[in-house]
Design a protein around this motif. Structure first.
Motif, short mmCIF file in Angstrom:
data_model
loop_
_atom_site.label_atom_id
_atom_site.label_comp_id
_atom_site.label_asym_id
_atom_site.label_seq_id
_atom_site.Cartn_x
_atom_site.Cartn_y
_atom_site.Cartn_z
N GLU A 329 0.83 -1.21 0.00
CA GLU A 329 0.00 0.00 0.00
C GLU A 329 0.86 1.26 0.00
O GLU A 329 0.46 2.31 -0.48
N LYS A 330 2.07 1.12 0.58
CA LYS A 330 3.01 2.27 0.58
C LYS A 330 3.86 2.25 -0.69
O LYS A 330 4.92 2.88 -0.75
N LYS A 331 3.46 1.45 -1.67
CA LYS A 331 4.16 1.33 -2.95
C LYS A 331 5.57 0.74 -2.82
O LYS A 331 6.52 1.16 -3.47
N ILE A 332 5.70 -0.20 -1.87
CA ILE A 332 6.97 -0.91 -1.74
C ILE A 332 6.67 -2.40 -1.87
O ILE A 332 5.87 -2.96 -1.10
N LEU A 333 7.30 -3.03 -2.85
CA LEU A 333 7.02 -4.44 -3.10
C LEU A 333 8.15 -5.30 -2.53
O LEU A 333 9.31 -5.11 -2.89
N VAL A 334 7.82 -6.20 -1.61
CA VAL A 334 8.80 -7.17 -1.10
C VAL A 334 8.22 -8.55 -1.38
O VAL A 334 7.08 -8.68 -1.81
N ARG A 335 9.01 -9.62 -1.13
CA ARG A 335 8.51 -10.96 -1.49
C ARG A 335 8.07 -11.71 -0.24
O ARG A 335 8.83 -11.82 0.74
N TRP A 336 6.84 -12.19 -0.30
CA TRP A 336 6.34 -13.08 0.74
C TRP A 336 5.99 -14.40 0.05
O TRP A 336 5.34 -14.41 -1.00
N PHE A 337 6.49 -15.52 0.61
CA PHE A 337 6.25 -16.82 0.00
C PHE A 337 5.15 -17.54 0.77
O PHE A 337 5.27 -17.74 1.98
N ASN A 338 4.14 -17.98 0.05
CA ASN A 338 3.05 -18.71 0.69
C ASN A 338 3.41 -20.19 0.80
O ASN A 338 2.80 -21.05 0.17
N LYS A 339 4.49 -20.47 1.57
CA LYS A 339 4.96 -21.85 1.75
C LYS A 339 5.19 -22.08 3.23
O LYS A 339 5.79 -21.22 3.90
N PRO A 340 4.74 -23.21 3.77
CA PRO A 340 4.75 -23.40 5.22
C PRO A 340 6.08 -23.11 5.91
O PRO A 340 6.10 -22.49 6.95
N ASN A 341 7.22 -23.53 5.32
CA ASN A 341 8.47 -23.35 6.08
C ASN A 341 9.08 -21.96 5.97
O ASN A 341 10.08 -21.68 6.62
N ILE A 342 8.49 -21.08 5.14
CA ILE A 342 9.06 -19.72 5.06
C ILE A 342 7.99 -18.61 5.10
O ILE A 342 8.31 -17.44 4.92
N ASN A 343 6.74 -18.99 5.39
CA ASN A 343 5.69 -17.96 5.31
C ASN A 343 5.72 -16.97 6.48
O ASN A 343 4.96 -16.01 6.50
N GLN A 344 6.63 -17.20 7.43
CA GLN A 344 6.73 -16.21 8.53
C GLN A 344 7.76 -15.12 8.23
O GLN A 344 8.02 -14.27 9.06
N TYR A 345 8.36 -15.20 7.02
CA TYR A 345 9.43 -14.25 6.68
C TYR A 345 9.06 -13.38 5.48
O TYR A 345 8.20 -13.73 4.67
N LEU A 346 9.80 -12.27 5.37
CA LEU A 346 9.78 -11.46 4.14
C LEU A 346 11.17 -11.54 3.54
O LEU A 346 12.17 -11.51 4.26
N ARG A 347 11.22 -11.64 2.21
CA ARG A 347 12.52 -11.53 1.55
C ARG A 347 12.57 -10.16 0.89
O ARG A 347 11.69 -9.82 0.10
N ILE A 348 13.59 -9.40 1.26
CA ILE A 348 13.66 -8.01 0.78
C ILE A 348 14.96 -7.81 0.00
O ILE A 348 16.06 -8.00 0.53
N SER A 349 14.83 -7.42 -1.27
CA SER A 349 16.03 -7.13 -2.07
C SER A 349 16.65 -5.84 -1.58
O SER A 349 15.94 -4.92 -1.13
N ILE A 350 17.98 -5.75 -1.69
CA ILE A 350 18.66 -4.53 -1.23
C ILE A 350 18.55 -3.47 -2.32
O ILE A 350 18.99 -3.68 -3.46
N GLY A 351 17.96 -2.36 -1.96
CA GLY A 351 17.76 -1.27 -2.93
C GLY A 351 18.86 -0.23 -2.83
O GLY A 351 19.88 -0.41 -2.16
#
Ligand SMILES: Cc1ncc(COP(=O)(O)O)c(C=O)c1O
Length: 372
Positions: A329-351
């Motif tokens: 909503e703040k126009k920032i896209l990060v990656r969230w994986f809908n997979k049980p062993n990683i769905n508690q994390y965000l993966r954020i590319s270094i900008g």
């Protein structure tokens, strides 16, 4: 009327395709979801591309990308025959499955291991898709806690890892955690492995060490590299493998005749002529990685140590999925994986500096505000 569904092989009908990160075209979007480089290619690379765009576009490109292989061979201290170029490293990963792994229903004397693609879970989610597309078996094996690489003794004790699997993928540095694996540890694993092992080094330029030497030391080891991430060339689709003559020759046999487009070859070659520009960018990305990790940790985000151009983090207070929507909503896209062993994390590319500042500002506002 023919029902076209019946014309599609049952195996293909049953496949779930790879899901790439979103590529939305929204003005002002800060895109930190697919590990692209925040910096553009070198101006010299852009110039080389512009110069190449003329009537020569009607001609086929070099079918073996020879000048590019020669230049890479000089850099890696090997022969051009030790190198194959692909339409992105993804193409080469696919060719490796086709060259080294049997479909599960093919008659073979080597048992099911000859039809097995194995990888640590989680890792690059393309690997199982490639195996399933080929009708092969998959063997996902968990990493140790905190995404650390298990040693061969532990793998043997757990009994899940197959030391004779036809093909094993090891993402190093690891994705999606960003963790670096030591070359010494990887070498011990390679020594125990009887099938082909691909060290997928898509992010190696951001790491403290790389394992390229293992591809030239062991005949069953291939190292995979890409121009996409460190060299800002996702758009051009150029990747390569380094390895023994026998394995590389097998891959050369089954690739398309002109698998690497001409402008991609021009861009990759010009990139290799301008390495200092990129090394300077690696340093900036590494500095921003360290800054983002430190600042997030201070805000109670759990951050894994990263040797890549992204970080994996567990956000506090709200679920990772909710954070991904909030940031969007703040126009920032990060990656969230809908997979049980990683769905508690965000993966954020270094900008870039600006993007990191904007991300931290948005996160601070998220920590203060109340969400519904
Ligand atoms: C671990 C890993 N390997 C390979 C690739 C594919 O890279 P390329 O753009 O060269 O196909 C990616 C891309 O995200 C990746 O994360």
């Amino acid at each position: 009327m023919i029902n076209p569904t019946h014309l599609v092989r049952p195996l293909v009908q049953s496949l779930s395709p790879y899901v790439p990160g979103e590529q939305p075209k929204i003005t002002g979007l800060i895109k930190l979801n697919t590990n692209e480089n925040p910096y553009p290619p070198s101006p010299k690379v852009l110039k080389a591309l512009k110069i190449a765009v003329d009537s020569r576009l009607r001609l086929y490109p070099d079918p073996t990308a020879k000048p590019l292989r020669e230049k890479l061979a000089m850099i890696h201290n090997c022969q051009p025959e030790n190198i194959i170029i692909g339409n992105g490293s993804d193409e080469l990963l696919m060719l490796a499955v086709r060259a080294f792994v049997e479909p599960a229903n093919a008659p073979t004397q080597r048992g099911s291991s000859s039809a097995t693609v194995q990888y640590f879970d989680p890792s690059y989610s393309l690997y199982p898709v490639l195996a399933e597309t080929h009708g092969s078996l998959i063997n996902p094996v968990p990493l140790n806690e905190n995404f650390e690489l298990p040693n061969p003794a532990k793998l043997k004790k757990d009994g899940r890892w197959q030391f004779d699997a036809a093909l094993s993928f090891v993402t190093t540095p690891h994705a999606p955690s960003g963790r670096g694996f030591s070359t010494a540890a990887l070498e011990v694993l390679c020594q125990k492995q009887k099938g082909v092992i691909i060290l997928d080094e898509a992010y190696a330029d951001f790491a403290e060490e790389n394992a390229l030497s293992l591809a030239l030391k062991y005949p069953h080891v291939l190292v995979s590299r890409t121009f996409s991430k460190a060299y800002s060339l996702c758009f051009q689709r150029v990747g390569y493998f380094v390895g023994s003559l026998v394995l590389v020759e097998a891959l050369q046999k089954i690739r398309d005749s002109y698998n690497v487009n001409g402008l991609g070859q021009v861009a990759a070659l010009a990139t290799l002529e301008n390495l200092p520009y990129y090394k300077n960018n690696f340093a900036k990305i590494i500095a921003n990685r360290s800054r983002l990790s430190t600042e997030l940790a201070a805000l109670n985000f759990e951050v894994f140590p990263s040797q890549t151009n992204f970080i994996l983090t567990r956000p506090p207070i709200h679920l990772a999925e909710k954070w991904s929507h909030f940031l969007r909503e703040k126009k920032i896209l990060v990656r969230w994986f809908n997979k049980p062993n990683i769905n508690q994390y965000l993966r954020i590319s270094i900008g870039s500096d600006k993007e990191v500042i904007a991300l931290l500002k948005a996160i601070r506002s998220g920590l203060k505000g109340s969400w519904n």
